[in-house]
Design a protein around this motif. Structure first.
Motif, PDB file in Angstrom:
ATOM      1  N   LYS A  90      -1.271  -9.731  31.988  1.00 22.03           N
ATOM      2  CA  LYS A  90       0.212  -9.526  32.061  1.00 22.03           C
ATOM      3  C   LYS A  90       0.799  -8.747  31.078  1.00 22.03           C
ATOM      4  CE  LYS A  90       1.011 -14.276  33.854  1.00 22.03           C
ATOM      5  NZ  LYS A  90       1.555 -15.797  33.491  1.00 22.03           N
ATOM      6  N   ALA A  91       0.022  -8.767  29.927  1.00 18.56           N
ATOM      7  CA  ALA A  91       0.609  -7.561  28.890  1.00 18.56           C
ATOM      8  C   ALA A  91       0.376  -6.185  28.988  1.00 18.56           C
ATOM      9  CB  ALA A  91       0.025  -8.004  27.299  1.00 18.56           C
ATOM     10  N   LYS A  92      -0.986  -5.954  29.858  1.00 15.34           N
ATOM     11  CA  LYS A  92      -1.147  -4.728  30.220  1.00 15.34           C
ATOM     12  C   LYS A  92      -0.214  -4.279  31.302  1.00 15.34           C
ATOM     13  CE  LYS A  92      -4.972  -1.919  31.868  1.00 15.34           C
ATOM     14  NZ  LYS A  92      -6.525  -1.823  32.091  1.00 15.34           N
ATOM     15  N   ALA A  93       0.063  -5.134  32.318  1.00 16.55           N
ATOM     16  CA  ALA A  93       1.034  -4.771  33.271  1.00 16.55           C
ATOM     17  C   ALA A  93       2.335  -4.398  32.711  1.00 16.55           C
ATOM     18  CB  ALA A  93       0.959  -5.817  34.458  1.00 16.55           C
ATOM     19  N   VAL A  94       2.935  -5.143  31.901  1.00 20.66           N
ATOM     20  CA  VAL A  94       4.052  -4.902  31.149  1.00 20.66           C
ATOM     21  C   VAL A  94       4.247  -3.633  30.433  1.00 20.66           C
ATOM     22  CG1 VAL A  94       5.666  -5.510  29.476  1.00 20.66           C
ATOM     23  CG2 VAL A  94       4.884  -7.321  31.101  1.00 20.66           C
ATOM     24  N   GLU A  95       3.001  -3.222  30.026  1.00 23.80           N
ATOM     25  CA  GLU A  95       3.235  -2.162  29.136  1.00 23.80           C
ATOM     26  C   GLU A  95       2.931  -0.882  29.906  1.00 23.80           C
ATOM     27  OE1 GLU A  95      -0.636   0.103  26.671  1.00 23.80           O
ATOM     28  OE2 GLU A  95      -0.378  -1.851  26.254  1.00 23.80           O
ATOM     29  N   GLU A  96       2.294  -1.120  31.110  1.00 24.03           N
ATOM     30  CA  GLU A  96       2.063  -0.039  31.891  1.00 24.03           C
ATOM     31  C   GLU A  96       3.806   0.287  32.665  1.00 24.03           C
ATOM     32  OE1 GLU A  96      -0.900  -0.626  34.937  1.00 24.03           O
ATOM     33  OE2 GLU A  96      -2.491  -0.125  33.570  1.00 24.03           O
ATOM     34  N   ARG A  97       4.260  -0.692  32.794  1.00 23.51           N
ATOM     35  CA  ARG A  97       5.704  -0.636  33.544  1.00 23.51           C
ATOM     36  C   ARG A  97       6.674  -0.204  32.619  1.00 23.51           C
ATOM     37  NH1 ARG A  97       6.502  -6.456  35.013  1.00 23.51           N
ATOM     38  NH2 ARG A  97       4.399  -6.533  35.431  1.00 23.51           N
ATOM     39  N   ALA A  98       6.425  -0.160  31.124  1.00 28.15           N
ATOM     40  CA  ALA A  98       7.072   0.375  30.168  1.00 28.15           C
ATOM     41  C   ALA A  98       6.975   1.746  29.778  1.00 28.15           C
ATOM     42  CB  ALA A  98       7.055  -0.414  28.847  1.00 28.15           C
TER      43      ALA A  98
END
Length: 144
Positions: A90-98
């Motif tokens: 989940k953290a990686k997905a949030v980072e990629e979206r940012a």
């Protein structure tokens, strides 16, 4: 015509009955396996009637306390690891979206720089070969 339609509807009913009986058998089997009051009994449908048979063993062996405690600790450890993996994903997905738009392309170009250079110079060589071919064809035309 009436008898034909009646045969078709009876055929559909029989197929539906078979499907219902199969589902009922599966449901009865799962209920009998899960219920603790009927431990050691197996239920099934035989020859159109519900039957219950006594199994050979009426109780399951209970594992020793040490083994069951170790199994519980192992399962808790696996659950904790699984939760960590899910949180990391989940953290990686949030980072990629940012990330800003196009940052993945910039990273791709930086990481594959030698291959890009090889592709560019191969293209240049093909262009030079075409120019040489065109010049030779022009010279042959002038000589003829």
């Amino acid at each position: 015509f009436r008898t034909r339609s009646r045969e078709i509807s009876v055929g559909k009913m029989q197929r539906g009955h078979r499907l219902f009986a199969t589902r009922a058998r599966a449901l009865a089997l799962s209920r009998s396996m899960l219920s603790s009051s009927r431990m050691g009994q197996q239920s099934h449908w035989g020859l159109g009637r519900f039957e219950t048979r006594q199994l050979a063993s009426t109780s399951r062996p209970i594992p020793p306390k040490d083994e069951s405690q170790a199994a519980i600790e192992r399962s808790e450890q696996l659950h904790a690891e699984l939760k960590q993996m899910i949180e990391a994903q989940k953290a990686k997905a949030v980072e990629e979206r940012a990330r800003p738009f196009g940052s993945n392309f910039v990273h791709f170009v930086k990481s594959s720089k030698p291959q890009m250079i090889n592709i560019f110079f191969s293209f240049v060589c093909v262009l030079l070969a075409y120019q040489i071919h065109a010049m030779r064809a022009g010279i042959k035309k002038l000589m003829a």
